[in-house]
Design an enzyme around this catalytic site. Structure first.
Site, PDB file in Angstrom:
ATOM      1  N   ASP A   1       0.405   3.722   1.694  1.00 36.74           N
ATOM      2  CA  ASP A   1       0.381   4.280   3.059  1.00 36.74           C
ATOM      3  C   ASP A   1       1.789   4.516   3.607  1.00 36.74           C
ATOM      4  O   ASP A   1       2.638   3.618   3.553  1.00 36.74           O
ATOM      5  CB  ASP A   1      -0.384   3.295   3.968  1.00 36.74           C
ATOM      6  CG  ASP A   1      -0.751   3.924   5.309  1.00 36.74           C
ATOM      7  OD1 ASP A   1       0.170   4.357   6.039  1.00 36.74           O
ATOM      8  OD2 ASP A   1      -1.959   3.982   5.613  1.00 36.74           O
TER       9      ASP A   1
ATOM     10  N   HIS B   1      -2.392  -3.975   4.980  1.00 43.28           N
ATOM     11  CA  HIS B   1      -2.242  -3.581   6.388  1.00 43.28           C
ATOM     12  C   HIS B   1      -3.609  -3.256   6.967  1.00 43.28           C
ATOM     13  O   HIS B   1      -4.472  -2.711   6.281  1.00 43.28           O
ATOM     14  CB  HIS B   1      -1.296  -2.377   6.519  1.00 43.28           C
ATOM     15  CG  HIS B   1      -1.827  -1.126   5.881  1.00 43.28           C
ATOM     16  ND1 HIS B   1      -2.384  -0.096   6.616  1.00 43.28           N
ATOM     17  CD2 HIS B   1      -1.920  -0.753   4.591  1.00 43.28           C
ATOM     18  CE1 HIS B   1      -2.766   0.863   5.791  1.00 43.28           C
ATOM     19  NE2 HIS B   1      -2.503   0.502   4.555  1.00 43.28           N
TER      20      HIS B   1
ATOM     21  N   CYS C   1       0.849  -1.188   0.000  1.00 43.20           N
ATOM     22  CA  CYS C   1       0.000   0.000   0.000  1.00 43.20           C
ATOM     23  C   CYS C   1       0.889   1.245   0.000  1.00 43.20           C
ATOM     24  O   CYS C   1       1.996   1.237   0.531  1.00 43.20           O
ATOM     25  CB  CYS C   1      -0.918   0.003   1.219  1.00 43.20           C
ATOM     26  SG  CYS C   1      -2.074   1.403   1.212  1.00 43.20           S
TER      27      CYS C   1
ATOM     28  N   CYS D   1      -6.361   0.062   6.632  1.00 39.67           N
ATOM     29  CA  CYS D   1      -6.045   0.618   5.306  1.00 39.67           C
ATOM     30  C   CYS D   1      -7.147   1.596   4.879  1.00 39.67           C
ATOM     31  O   CYS D   1      -8.323   1.217   4.773  1.00 39.67           O
ATOM     32  CB  CYS D   1      -5.914  -0.510   4.286  1.00 39.67           C
ATOM     33  SG  CYS D   1      -5.450   0.073   2.638  1.00 39.67           S
TER      34      CYS D   1
ATOM     35  N   ARG E   1       2.930   4.574   6.433  1.00 40.38           N
ATOM     36  CA  ARG E   1       3.312   3.839   7.654  1.00 40.38           C
ATOM     37  C   ARG E   1       3.758   2.407   7.384  1.00 40.38           C
ATOM     38  O   ARG E   1       4.040   1.660   8.329  1.00 40.38           O
ATOM     39  CB  ARG E   1       2.123   3.813   8.628  1.00 40.38           C
ATOM     40  CG  ARG E   1       1.651   5.201   9.046  1.00 40.38           C
ATOM     41  CD  ARG E   1       0.295   5.128   9.704  1.00 40.38           C
ATOM     42  NE  ARG E   1      -0.736   4.645   8.769  1.00 40.38           N
ATOM     43  CZ  ARG E   1      -2.005   4.423   9.099  1.00 40.38           C
ATOM     44  NH1 ARG E   1      -2.407   4.627  10.338  1.00 40.38           N
ATOM     45  NH2 ARG E   1      -2.862   3.993   8.196  1.00 40.38           N
TER      46      ARG E   1
HETATM   47 CO    CO Z   1      -3.485   1.185   2.901  1.00 38.38          CO
END
Ligand code: CO
Length: 212
Positions: free
Chosen positions: A48, A102, A46, A105, A50
């Protein structure tokens, strides 16, 4: 404006410190790094911020070839992903392809809602299809957080299957070993969960998807 410049400079200053640290530890580090890459892994993760692949796996530059998008999707018309996959499998000869989702998400959670978000809805609709396929199981989970967590897992499983449907992966299987894995990163613990949905041969897929 000062804040904007500070934010911007933080990364370039960080790079200078990292560069110095690496050279101090090993004066030949960048000579070695610049010689070329032979990664064992393709990571489909992803976007993302993090979920940084190298950091959470304790690996280093050169270890993992990476493709990231919203909600770690394998979409059959995505030329970007398909090109990355072909290069990783046919040229770099990676041994493992890992789809890593994750919990929490944002893309998956948005796909569970009916809010209109514009262009991105065309991307998220692929996750709605996963939801719809598993709606009976998902809607039996009343806690919305747990329902979201389960959809994250099911979505990863479907993206692993989408990889196994590609000619790139199937052609590799005819010649050599290649494993496709599904993982979920737990942001609240830092741990990675192997969903144990690994595919490594044509027989792992229904026959309609086989290319002969
Ligand atoms: Co995500």
């Amino acid at each position: 404006m000062n804040n904007l410049k500070e934010t911007y400079d933080r990364l370039l200053n960080g790079n200078k410190q990292w560069q110095l640290k690496k050279i101090t530890e090993d004066p030949m580090y960048f000579d070695e790094l610049s010689k070329g890459q032979t990664p064992d892994y393709l990571w489909i993760g992803c976007a993302d911020s993090r979920v940084p692949d190298n950091e959470i796996t304790g690996s280093s530059p050169g270890d993992i070839f990476v493709h990231r998008n919203i909600a770690n999707m394998v979409v059959h018309t995505d030329m970007n992903l398909l090109s990355v996959l072909q290069y990783a499998v046919e040229v770099l000869h990676v041994k493992h392809v890992i789809v890593c989702g994750h919990y929490g998400c944002g893309g998956v959670l948005a796909a569970m809602k009916n809010t209109e978000n514009g262009l991105v809805d065309n991307w998220l609709r692929n996750i709605k299809e996963v939801y719809y396929t598993h709606r009976v199981e998902l809607e039996a989970i009343e806690d919305m957080k747990l329902r979201g967590d389960r959809l994250v897992e099911l979505n990863v499983r479907h993206q692993v299957e989408n990889l196994a449907k590609t000619a790139t992966v199937q052609n590799a299987w005819k010649k050599r070993e290649l494993q496709v894995h599904g993982w979920v990163f737990n942001l609240t613990t830092g741990g990675i969960i192997d969903l144990e949905v690994m595919k490594d041969e044509l027989e792992d897929m229904p026959s309609i998807f086989h290319y002969s």
